[in-house]
Scaffold this active site. Sequence first.
Site, mmCIF file in Angstrom:
data_model
loop_
_atom_site.group_PDB
_atom_site.id
_atom_site.type_symbol
_atom_site.label_atom_id
_atom_site.label_comp_id
_atom_site.label_asym_id
_atom_site.label_seq_id
_atom_site.Cartn_x
_atom_site.Cartn_y
_atom_site.Cartn_z
ATOM 1 N N GLU A 189 0.788 -1.228 0.000
ATOM 2 C CA GLU A 189 0.000 0.000 0.000
ATOM 3 C C GLU A 189 0.829 1.292 0.000
ATOM 4 O O GLU A 189 0.368 2.313 -0.498
ATOM 5 C CB GLU A 189 -0.936 0.011 1.223
ATOM 6 N N SER A 465 -47.655 -30.738 34.689
ATOM 7 C CA SER A 465 -47.387 -31.334 36.001
ATOM 8 C C SER A 465 -46.129 -30.813 36.685
ATOM 9 O O SER A 465 -45.829 -31.221 37.807
ATOM 10 C CB SER A 465 -47.304 -32.861 35.872
#
Length: 772
Positions: A189, A465
């Site tokens: 770069e 239950s």
Amino acid sequence: MAKKAKTSKKRKTSAKQRQRRWWSWRFIGKLALVGLVLSAAGLVYLDAYVRDRFDSHVWQLPARVYARPVELYPGRVLSRNDMLKLLELMRYRRAAGAPTPGSYTTDGNTLVIHTRGFRDSDGGEPSERLRVSLSGGRVSGLSGGDGDSVARLEPLQIGSIHPGHTEDRVFVPLDRVPPLLVQMLIATEDRDFYDHHGISPRGLARAMVANVKAGGLVQGGSTLTQQLVKNFWLTQDRTLARKLVEMPMAVLLELHYSKEQILEAYLNEVYLGQDGNRAIHGMGLGAQFYFGRPLEELEPHQLATLVALLKGPSYYDPRRNPERAKSRRDTVLRVARDEGALDDQAFQRYKERDLEVVPRGVSPLYAFPAFIDLVRRQLARDYPPEVLGEDGMRIHSTLDVLAQLASESALRDHLNRIDGSGDRLNGSVVVVAPSQGDVLALVSSRKPRDHGYNRALDAVRPIGSLVKPAVMLTALEQPKRYSLATPVPDEPISVSLPNGTTWTPQNFSGESHGPIPMLDALVHSRNQATVQLGMDLGPGKVVKTLDQLGVKRKVPAYPSILLGSINMTPFEVAMWYQPLATGGFATPLRSITDVLDKNGEPLARYPVETREVLDSGPAFLIQWAMQQVINDGTGRGARKVLPADLRVAGKTGTSDEYRDAWFAGFSGNHLAVVWVGRDNNQSARVTGATGALPVWSQLMASLPQTSLPEAPPPGVEMVWMDPAGDKTSGEGCAGARLYPMLEASIPEKSDGCGTVHKAGKGVVDWFKGLFN
């Protein structure tokens, strides 16, 4: 005469022209001066703007969420397969000799693991090489650098929270960035990075020549400093105005800050892709997002892929465009070789490697969305969104990765067995450490990586239950009237309802059994006997017991609640079952232990807060009764899976028309709630025993367990009772049964058979049993 007049007129014209030119130059000079003043003012403004933003480093750093460290010790329940699954999730890589942190190797049932060092609120652990032997589904041996019998693997980052924005990053200081990454970045770069002062005309010219020769884009013209300015301060618009502002800002940045500071900011700011609405910024998060590993552990070809993405994260996306990404990656490797960062041999070796990116969603950052949802909700009570989204907090959660994986596997395996099509039944699991209230695992779907509806927190369904222990507990808190031996009529009952209708509950089998001990009504889940008992007590009393246990939802005192016509989420069930598991102590369920700031300094702790909500006597009785559900009742299927000597307790639950299957149960150190059903509320055609219990059993068998206390607490004695339940008896007498009983419940009368046997063990033995 005419000639003189003409000459005079020319002189006057010339003077006017000179005067106009003079005024023009004067005006131009003033404009130039104004321009210089404005330019100077603009530079002063830009200078202040650059320094203010850079000095403050106002990056949006989301809150990071971490699981608890994984503990390894001899005897721990852990199979070789589960150990390998864990290492894969933690992105440890297999390498001969496990040479570096984050690597491991195998030799049969022995693994050598090179751990990653870490810091946490307990001090953390250094990186070390562990030798772990596995046999019979357990850790059979453990040796490490310091000789300790317990080792901890690093806390796994399981998510991030950024509610106020869509920008995400993991900050990595420059001294932790691999030097090769920096070399690749500069070579590709900005080769003149260490020589220019923000702008590089030579670099721009060289890039143009290189790109023409290569027939494509191999080098960029903007310096790294200019790219940082664009990413950090400006927009991505390619306009002349932006470029004219970008260049002086780059020079100003170089004027005030070192190359190292600029480089560190660049590496943490750069944009590397998109994950839905989340923007991936910085090399640290990029490493995790694409490779599932810390930046420091990436290999050269992976580092080159990150650098390749800088030219266009979407265009070179390695998941969507692998060929294009590999070509660009190889270009980065070639440039790195040409600049001396790689030798020819390394270049050829890494050029042959695949991209090796992990599939989207495989990273642990996405692995546990249901649990992260819980963390997010609990954090929202204490922190505003902007703090969670920007201050980079470190959140240590209660998630036990192995418990989570075991829960997911148990639910998925069972649903695949009974519903192979995979598009009908679903379920959820909540696992808690009862004494601390720590939520160890949370599963909201048979496909646990799916984001969306959180069944564990939001699926409100009838509990069936599961409510029966609360009915029995209500009775046991009246010891002069009831004990576990008290006979209850298991026979048809009709209850008139306020709306004028009649409710006639039936047993699951459709049969009646006459008078049965209250214990059997729970163990075999007899509906008629439970309603007979509940109506004798009064539904309002049962509602008070539920409130006492921690039910926050308003429960109407209708008779139907006695059989569980109460809508709750699995998480809510875990909340009120928790005091049953602890012997009467309620602790708010928590998903967070502590919060640190971005520098690791403590911000807040979430301590364990315990209060007694049940007397120890009734609490022990209901816990003992629920153990018989596992040993002899509707939960006995668990005995095929769990060790015979492990004392565990639980209760099945099934709602009307088999819409919901439940099981809630606990050992001494784990409470787990399982729900199975359909999202459309149609019949699941399974019961608690067939739909939920197998999930619970497999899960509990996969975790290290301790037994529930065996010895009764003070005030409780083990008593032999006659079959009618109203006289004491003796061991070996016809029909005599042994029950734990509160002293107030023990009848004075005896049936006269044998010697009355009372097996109380005293306070010391009770404490021994409690901490067994």
